[in-house]
Design a protein around this motif. Structure first.
Motif, PDB file in Angstrom:
ATOM      1  N   ASP A  56      62.771 -47.517 -13.994  1.00  0.00           N
ATOM      2  CA  ASP A  56      63.245 -46.426 -13.080  1.00  0.00           C
ATOM      3  C   ASP A  56      63.597 -45.320 -13.858  1.00  0.00           C
ATOM      4  OD1 ASP A  56      65.015 -44.987 -11.386  1.00  0.00           O
ATOM      5  OD2 ASP A  56      64.802 -46.357 -10.088  1.00  0.00           O
ATOM      6  N   HIS A  63      61.748 -40.426 -10.127  1.00  0.00           N
ATOM      7  CA  HIS A  63      62.082 -39.640  -9.560  1.00  0.00           C
ATOM      8  C   HIS A  63      62.397 -38.374 -10.325  1.00  0.00           C
ATOM      9  CE1 HIS A  63      63.130 -43.064  -6.651  1.00  0.00           C
ATOM     10  NE2 HIS A  63      63.387 -43.676  -7.790  1.00  0.00           N
ATOM     11  N   THR A  82      65.048 -41.320 -13.595  1.00  0.00           N
ATOM     12  CA  THR A  82      65.517 -40.386 -12.628  1.00  0.00           C
ATOM     13  C   THR A  82      66.000 -39.062 -13.245  1.00  0.00           C
ATOM     14  OG1 THR A  82      66.375 -42.055 -10.988  1.00  0.00           O
ATOM     15  CG2 THR A  82      67.289 -39.884 -10.988  1.00  0.00           C
ATOM     16  N   ALA A 112      68.129 -42.119 -16.875  1.00  0.00           N
ATOM     17  CA  ALA A 112      68.520 -41.146 -15.881  1.00  0.00           C
ATOM     18  C   ALA A 112      69.533 -40.053 -16.757  1.00  0.00           C
ATOM     19  CB  ALA A 112      70.105 -42.152 -15.070  1.00  0.00           C
TER      20      ALA A 112
END
Length: 211
Positions: free
Chosen positions: A94, A127, A96, A67
């Motif tokens: 994940d 993302h 981001t 992130a």
């Protein structure tokens, strides 16, 4: 920097500061069975810095999180490559990335999720969001998926937008100068990364970086 958390353990890194011409940030994550690796950051970019973050999930049950908030200064030219590569079963990832583009800034943001044959029950998401503060900024955000196995969950998404004039008008009507209002909106955009942090300490670091 090579991050190799042992089985069942977690290693997190938080980057806060400025990177510029001649700076290369390179992180490789190699989590063991049921281990977790995370690279988080609130980074101001000037000049021509390069950043690469790559995780290789070769042990079952591993997880990898990225992130990053990138604030690209005027005339900066930034390169970022971020990848979760899943080669084992039951792994999670994940990524981001939120990017601010100021006047005449440029960036190429490459995000990758790759899932190899045999990596069943993988869950991995990507993302990428960009907020342009000037019409002459050029931020190229490129999400990529490469999936070679069934029975997985993977998705990607990307958004690019400008500061909402209605938000600027509202803040201006409260006596806030345009440049300060713009900075407040940018900080709120990047500060939302606290919501994807995996623990309270990382969330607090994002909040402190963008208050």
């Amino acid at each position: 920097v090579v991050l190799m958390p042992e089985a069942g353990s977690t290693v997190n890194v938080f980057i806060r500061g400025e990177v510029s011409t001649g700076h290369t940030l390179y992180f490789v994550g190699l989590p063991a069975h049921n281990a977790t690796v995370g690279v988080y950051g609130a980074v101001s970019c000037s000049g021509q810095p390069e950043m690469r973050i790559q995780y290789a999930h070769t042990s079952s049950g591993s997880a990898g999180y990225i992130a990053l908030g990138l604030d690209c200064a005027p005339q900066a030219n930034v390169s970022l490559f971020a990848r979760n590569h899943h080669a084992a079963k039951n792994t999670t990832g994940d990524i981001t990335i939120k990017t601010i583009g100021q006047q005449r800034s440029a960036a190429e943001i490459l995000g990758w999720v790759t899932i190899a044959t045999g990596a069943s029950n993988t869950n991995s998401f990507l993302h990428q969001d960009t907020l342009l503060l000037s019409p002459d900024s050029n931020i190229r955000t490129i999400p990529n998926l490469q999936i070679a196995h069934h029975d997985v969950k993977a998705s990607h998404g990307a958004t690019v937008g400008y500061v909402d004039p209605a938000a600027l008008y509202y803040l201006g009507s409260r006596g806030i100068a345009s440049d300060i209002a713009t900075q407040m909106i940018a900080d709120g955009f990047l500060g939302s990364l606290s919501s994807v942090a995996r623990n309270k300490m990382i969330a607090q670091l994002f909040t402190e970086a963008y208050v």
